[in-house]
Design a protein around this motif. Structure first.
Motif, PDB file in Angstrom:
ATOM      1  N   SER A 285      68.985  23.644 -24.264  1.00  0.00           N
ATOM      2  CA  SER A 285      69.523  22.367 -24.753  1.00  0.00           C
ATOM      3  C   SER A 285      69.426  22.255 -26.272  1.00  0.00           C
ATOM      4  N   GLY A 286      69.496  23.362 -26.960  1.00  0.00           N
ATOM      5  CA  GLY A 286      69.394  23.361 -28.419  1.00  0.00           C
ATOM      6  C   GLY A 286      70.487  22.543 -29.094  1.00  0.00           C
ATOM      7  N   PHE A 287      71.671  22.470 -28.494  1.00  0.00           N
ATOM      8  CA  PHE A 287      72.773  21.737 -29.108  1.00  0.00           C
ATOM      9  C   PHE A 287      72.451  20.243 -29.223  1.00  0.00           C
ATOM     10  N   ALA A 288      71.670  19.733 -28.288  1.00  0.00           N
ATOM     11  CA  ALA A 288      71.342  18.297 -28.280  1.00  0.00           C
ATOM     12  C   ALA A 288      69.899  18.060 -28.720  1.00  0.00           C
ATOM     13  N   VAL A 289      69.374  18.941 -29.568  1.00  0.00           N
ATOM     14  CA  VAL A 289      67.951  18.834 -29.920  1.00  0.00           C
ATOM     15  C   VAL A 289      67.666  17.527 -30.673  1.00  0.00           C
ATOM     16  N   ALA A 290      68.636  17.029 -31.435  1.00  0.00           N
ATOM     17  CA  ALA A 290      68.409  15.780 -32.177  1.00  0.00           C
ATOM     18  C   ALA A 290      68.227  14.604 -31.215  1.00  0.00           C
ATOM     19  N   GLU A 291      68.908  14.658 -30.074  1.00  0.00           N
ATOM     20  CA  GLU A 291      68.829  13.553 -29.098  1.00  0.00           C
ATOM     21  C   GLU A 291      67.453  13.458 -28.455  1.00  0.00           C
ATOM     22  N   PRO A 306      75.843  -0.599 -26.290  1.00  0.00           N
ATOM     23  CA  PRO A 306      75.283   0.746 -26.430  1.00  0.00           C
ATOM     24  C   PRO A 306      73.752   0.646 -26.450  1.00  0.00           C
ATOM     25  N   VAL A 307      73.101   1.547 -25.752  1.00  0.00           N
ATOM     26  CA  VAL A 307      71.636   1.480 -25.645  1.00  0.00           C
ATOM     27  C   VAL A 307      71.025   2.447 -26.659  1.00  0.00           C
ATOM     28  N   ARG A 308      70.225   1.889 -27.551  1.00  0.00           N
ATOM     29  CA  ARG A 308      69.539   2.722 -28.537  1.00  0.00           C
ATOM     30  C   ARG A 308      68.206   3.157 -27.921  1.00  0.00           C
ATOM     31  N   VAL A 309      68.044   4.452 -27.722  1.00  0.00           N
ATOM     32  CA  VAL A 309      66.829   4.962 -27.082  1.00  0.00           C
ATOM     33  C   VAL A 309      65.852   5.354 -28.186  1.00  0.00           C
ATOM     34  N   VAL A 310      64.729   4.646 -28.227  1.00  0.00           N
ATOM     35  CA  VAL A 310      63.767   4.847 -29.318  1.00  0.00           C
ATOM     36  C   VAL A 310      62.436   5.309 -28.731  1.00  0.00           C
ATOM     37  N   ARG A 311      61.820   6.248 -29.419  1.00  0.00           N
ATOM     38  CA  ARG A 311      60.490   6.735 -29.021  1.00  0.00           C
ATOM     39  C   ARG A 311      59.506   6.337 -30.130  1.00  0.00           C
ATOM     40  N   PRO A 312      58.982   5.106 -30.070  1.00  0.00           N
ATOM     41  CA  PRO A 312      58.197   4.592 -31.203  1.00  0.00           C
ATOM     42  C   PRO A 312      56.863   5.295 -31.393  1.00  0.00           C
ATOM     43  N   CYS A 373      62.181  20.331 -36.006  1.00  0.00           N
ATOM     44  CA  CYS A 373      63.302  20.085 -35.091  1.00  0.00           C
ATOM     45  C   CYS A 373      64.115  18.867 -35.558  1.00  0.00           C
ATOM     46  N   GLY A 374      63.449  17.927 -36.228  1.00  0.00           N
ATOM     47  CA  GLY A 374      64.158  16.757 -36.743  1.00  0.00           C
ATOM     48  C   GLY A 374      65.168  17.102 -37.824  1.00  0.00           C
ATOM     49  N   LYS A 375      65.007  18.263 -38.441  1.00  0.00           N
ATOM     50  CA  LYS A 375      65.936  18.675 -39.498  1.00  0.00           C
ATOM     51  C   LYS A 375      67.103  19.487 -38.948  1.00  0.00           C
ATOM     52  N   LEU A 376      67.029  19.859 -37.685  1.00  0.00           N
ATOM     53  CA  LEU A 376      68.081  20.713 -37.129  1.00  0.00           C
ATOM     54  C   LEU A 376      69.355  19.919 -36.858  1.00  0.00           C
ATOM     55  N   ALA A 377      70.474  20.535 -37.129  1.00  0.00           N
ATOM     56  CA  ALA A 377      71.768  19.912 -36.816  1.00  0.00           C
ATOM     57  C   ALA A 377      72.705  21.006 -36.323  1.00  0.00           C
ATOM     58  N   SER A 378      73.598  20.636 -35.423  1.00  0.00           N
ATOM     59  CA  SER A 378      74.534  21.629 -34.905  1.00  0.00           C
ATOM     60  C   SER A 378      75.625  21.900 -35.942  1.00  0.00           C
ATOM     61  N   LYS A 379      76.213  23.089 -35.854  1.00  0.00           N
ATOM     62  CA  LYS A 379      77.245  23.464 -36.823  1.00  0.00           C
ATOM     63  C   LYS A 379      78.470  22.570 -36.694  1.00  0.00           C
ATOM     64  N   GLU A 380      78.754  22.170 -35.485  1.00  0.00           N
ATOM     65  CA  GLU A 380      79.946  21.355 -35.273  1.00  0.00           C
ATOM     66  C   GLU A 380      79.592  20.118 -34.456  1.00  0.00           C
ATOM     67  N   ASP A 381      80.268  19.012 -34.759  1.00  0.00           N
ATOM     68  CA  ASP A 381      80.061  17.805 -33.972  1.00  0.00           C
ATOM     69  C   ASP A 381      80.859  17.917 -32.676  1.00  0.00           C
ATOM     70  N   SER A 382      80.473  17.125 -31.726  1.00  0.00           N
ATOM     71  CA  SER A 382      81.221  17.119 -30.477  1.00  0.00           C
ATOM     72  C   SER A 382      81.318  15.697 -29.962  1.00  0.00           C
ATOM     73  N   ASP A 383      82.514  15.296 -29.546  1.00  0.00           N
ATOM     74  CA  ASP A 383      82.642  13.966 -28.958  1.00  0.00           C
ATOM     75  C   ASP A 383      82.595  14.051 -27.435  1.00  0.00           C
ATOM     76  N   GLU A 384      82.339  15.247 -26.922  1.00  0.00           N
ATOM     77  CA  GLU A 384      82.231  15.396 -25.469  1.00  0.00           C
ATOM     78  C   GLU A 384      80.796  15.170 -25.034  1.00  0.00           C
ATOM     79  N   ARG A 385      80.667  14.627 -23.821  1.00  0.00           N
ATOM     80  CA  ARG A 385      79.345  14.395 -23.289  1.00  0.00           C
ATOM     81  C   ARG A 385      79.219  15.079 -21.937  1.00  0.00           C
ATOM     82  N   CYS A 386      78.034  15.590 -21.676  1.00  0.00           N
ATOM     83  CA  CYS A 386      77.772  16.228 -20.380  1.00  0.00           C
ATOM     84  C   CYS A 386      77.834  15.162 -19.291  1.00  0.00           C
TER      85      CYS A 386
END
Lengths: 523, 119
Positions: A285-291, A306-312, A373-386
């Motif tokens: 699941s590296g592509f969604a590591v930011a999530e 929209p639900v903002r999921v926060v891990r305080p 891991c917080g600094k990681l970003a995917s090379k391309e954005d995607s508007d598709e969702r699993c």
């Protein structure tokens, strides 16, 4: 002792255990007066300074995300767009989270005239909370997934309802609700009973073809039976744990959306976040590591906010949570440590053991994992969702997967073409191997709608075989969670009506010649 | 030989390994064998074995050998408590007290808290 390499070659590969605390001073680093009580990442704190320290970290993580515009003037007013939902498991960190939420935002202010003067203490501010309505606490009972486990719902209810003035609404859920049409209807997903299509999954096929479950499906196929069938069909113990986490996550998301929540808080600590990150990347699941650290989820079908999921608690370690609970007199719910028994060898359990060992010997490395891991970003954005986990999905994952591995020649049309073709096969052999698939009528498949991690979870076989042997019929009619069925109703119907089928096909020189034969000029 | 009376508490789920008891009282001799043996014979006052003051490391082994009812590997690893289990000595992190080398005193309150149930 932690091993990070080959000790025969590298001198420093074996990381010898050493005391975290150097013993230089036992005085609290914050007040510089009291004797210290706890060591947190090499720093000593006393009991009085410990509680504000954790509360400050909690607020510092949560508050920037409360207002709809994240960079707004948050000091002036914290006003969320909707209500608050808290995911609660009864474990160490969620116990701390609930306590922090109650003590920080839901304590009743004193009503004496002395304390009600103005500014943030003005009466109008005490009447309006940060979130709209009564906060909800959602608990997912997982005893249905494991035999011999006790239902803890009432124990959890007692924990949630013991706060003064009962500031929370308790919402008990069950893992099998993922397959329960009544629950799906209650959260505004739609009437699944009257749904035009009812899909099952052929889990024995790597393409994950969808089968229409006939009306003759036994009526006793309850939600619990469906859950058990689903879990027994996934191929490994790692996949079972991962699947349960996904189901819990989506149950919380949909329940939060149904209660018009703008925020869902989860009790993921710094330690458990690091475990989830490493374990998730190991499972694809590296592509969604930011999530994993922060995500915003838009409900499908569209409803609510929209639900903002926060891990305080993502800046607070599990040690701080455990100490908070102990000193605050909170007792997490007792649970067997490895509910799935042999699941202690699953990737997430092994990762957890590794990270906990690392935290004991080298505590700073755990926060380094989360920060990196917080600094990681995917090379391309995607508007598709699993369709299954609702996280961002990379486009054309299946094609890429087919290019990097050949799992069966008959399914490897793209892989056996061009430069990746196996050298021991001739063009004719490749053509024959792929012929059968191309001529068969394409059936709807779940694979194009899945992210890499979910596809791997459902299809990656263990070298030790399946977790439990499945009958051929059961393997072809594996039930699907309600949100998957609901979304499939729309996308498969649409694809079958107006989609364009594009297939690649390796042609032999004879085939090519026959296709252009009529245009060739006689010599 | 003097005896130590210790209050030992369990939290965070670790009590499941100790017959679901949250609090127990442990009586230990002030001097214990240097080879860390925990059997009755070794703890007798007239034993010929060499002695040392009882410390936290010995208490961990004593609990494992005498009071733990199941799955010792979930409590002890490499001769000390498993990573993920916190130890408090009189409400203070055992790291500030020298971890396993802390010499036990009469009426000490020792707390073991498991953090392995996350979430």
């Amino acid at each position: 002792m932690t091993s990070c390499g080959n000790p025969n070659v590298e001198k420093d590969a074996l990381m010898e255990r050493r005391p975290k605390y150097d013993g230089k001073t036992k005085i609290c680093v914050k007040c510089k007066e009291n004797q210290g009580n706890v060591v947190i990442r090499h720093a000593v704190y006393c009991k009085s300074c410990f509680f504000p320290l954790v509360q400050t970290r909690f607020k510092r993580t949560l508050e920037p995300s409360i207002n709809p515009a994240p960079d707004g003037p948050r000091r002036k007013a914290l006003r969320a767009a909707g209500s608050l939902a808290v995911g609660f498991s009864g474990g160490t960190c969620s116990m701390t989270l609930l306590d922090l939420v109650a003590k920080t935002y839901l304590t009743t202010r004193p009503t004496g005239n002395e304390s009600m003067k103005g500014g943030t203490d003005h009466p109008r501010n005490s009447e309006r909370g940060v979130w709209k309505g009564k906060p909800t606490v959602c608990y997912v009972e997982v005893c249905g997934a494991f035999s011999g486990q006790i239902d803890q719902t009432e124990v959890i209810r007692a924990i949630v309802e013991r706060y003064p003035n009962c500031p929370f609404e308790f919402i008990p859920l069950r893992l099998e609700d993922s397959f329960n049409p009544s629950w799906w209807s209650s959260v505004g997903g739609g009437n699944a009973v009257d749904s035009a299509r009812s899909f099952g999954l052929d889990i024995s096929d790597e393409e994950l073809r969808l089968t229409h479950i006939s009306q003759s499906t036994p009526p006793d196929s309850s939600a619990l039976t469906a859950l058990k069938a689903y879990l027994s069909s996934v191929p490994t113990l790692t996949a079972v744990n991962s699947t349960i986490q996904t189901l819990i996550r989506l149950l919380l998301f949909h329940t939060a959306a149904a209660h018009n929540a703008s925020h869902l808080l989860l009790g993921t600590s710094l330690t458990s976040l690091s475990v989830n990150l490493i374990s998730g990347i190991a499972q694809g699941s590296g592509f969604a590591v930011a999530e994993e650290a922060k995500e915003e989820w838009t409900p499908r079908p569209a409803r609510g906010l929209p639900v903002r999921v926060v891990r305080p608690l993502r800046d607070v370690g599990v040690k701080e949570c455990a100490i908070w609970n102990w000193w605050a007199g909170l007792h997490p719910v007792d649970r067997p440590w490895y509910p799935s028994g042999a699941g202690k060898n699953a990737v997430d359990s092994l990762t957890r053991d590794f990270i906990f060992g690392l935290e004991t010997d080298y505590p700073a490395t755990v926060s380094t994992i989360a920060r990196t891991c917080g600094k990681l970003a995917s090379k391309e954005d995607s508007d598709e969702r699993c369709i299954l986990c609702e996280r961002p999905a990379q486009r054309r994952v299946q094609d890429w997967k087919a290019q990097i591995s050949i799992r069966s020649y008959s399914d490897a049309t793209p892989a056996v073409s061009g430069i990746t073709k196996p050298t021991h096969l001739s063009d004719d052999e490749i053509s024959n191997l792929t012929q059968a698939k191309q001529e068969s009528k394409p059936e709807p498949s779940l694979a194009p709608y899945l992210c890499y991690a979910c596809h791997t979870t459902l299809t990656s076989r263990s070298i030790r075989g399946m977790t439990a042997p499945l009958s051929a019929q059961r393997a072809k009619e594996t039930p699907l969670p309600m949100w998957v069925r609901s979304t499939l109703d729309g996308v498969v119907a649409k694809d079958s009506v107006d989609s364009e089928m594009i297939q690649s096909k390796k042609l032999t020189s004879q085939d090519i010649k026959s296709q252009i034969e009529q245009y060739l000029i006689d010599e | 030989m003097s005896q130590l009376s210790l209050k030992v508490e369990f939290g965070g789920g670790i009590e499941l390994l100790f017959s679901k008891k949250h609090t127990i009282t442990v009586e230990l001799p002030a001097l214990v064998p240097t080879d860390d043996s925990t059997d009755d014979q070794s703890l007798m006052e007239d034993t010929a074995k060499e002695k040392k003051p009882a410390n936290l490391a010995y208490l961990v082994l004593y609990l494992r050998d005498r009071l733990l009812t199941e799955r010792a590997e979930l409590f002890v690893e490499n001769g000390t408590v498993r990573p993920g289990i916190l130890v408090l000595v009189n409400d203070t992190d055992w790291q500030l007290e020298g971890e396993g080398d802390y010499e036990l005193k009469d009426k000490d309150n020792i707390v073991f808290i498991s953090t392995l149930h996350g979430g």
